[in-house]
Design an enzyme around this catalytic site. Sequence first.
Site: not given
Length: 104
Positions: A100-104
């Site tokens: 997901p976007h924002g997942c490091v």
Amino acid sequence: MPTTTIHGHTVHVNDEGFLTDPGEWSEALAETLAAQIGIGLTEEHWKAIRFLREDFAREGETATLRRISVVGGIPTKALFVLFPQKPAKKLAYVAGLPKPHGCV
């Protein structure tokens, strides 16, 4: 794109090992991916995986934890129990989807 062999099938992956073609995913592959990260899949895991894949098919991107909780009806605390430490990342990995976007 790099490829790797998982569960006897060659699949396309990115540098972090996430599948780059969701069409190469199968439930048998999910079992193998989950085992690689120390997770034994239960019906509760499958509920989350199926929601994530269905949502991805509709929305075109991997749902965040918040969306899984609000739209999918799976409490965030339950997701942390099912997929410890980094539930969104681990769930996407097992579901054969991008992080997901924002997942490091």
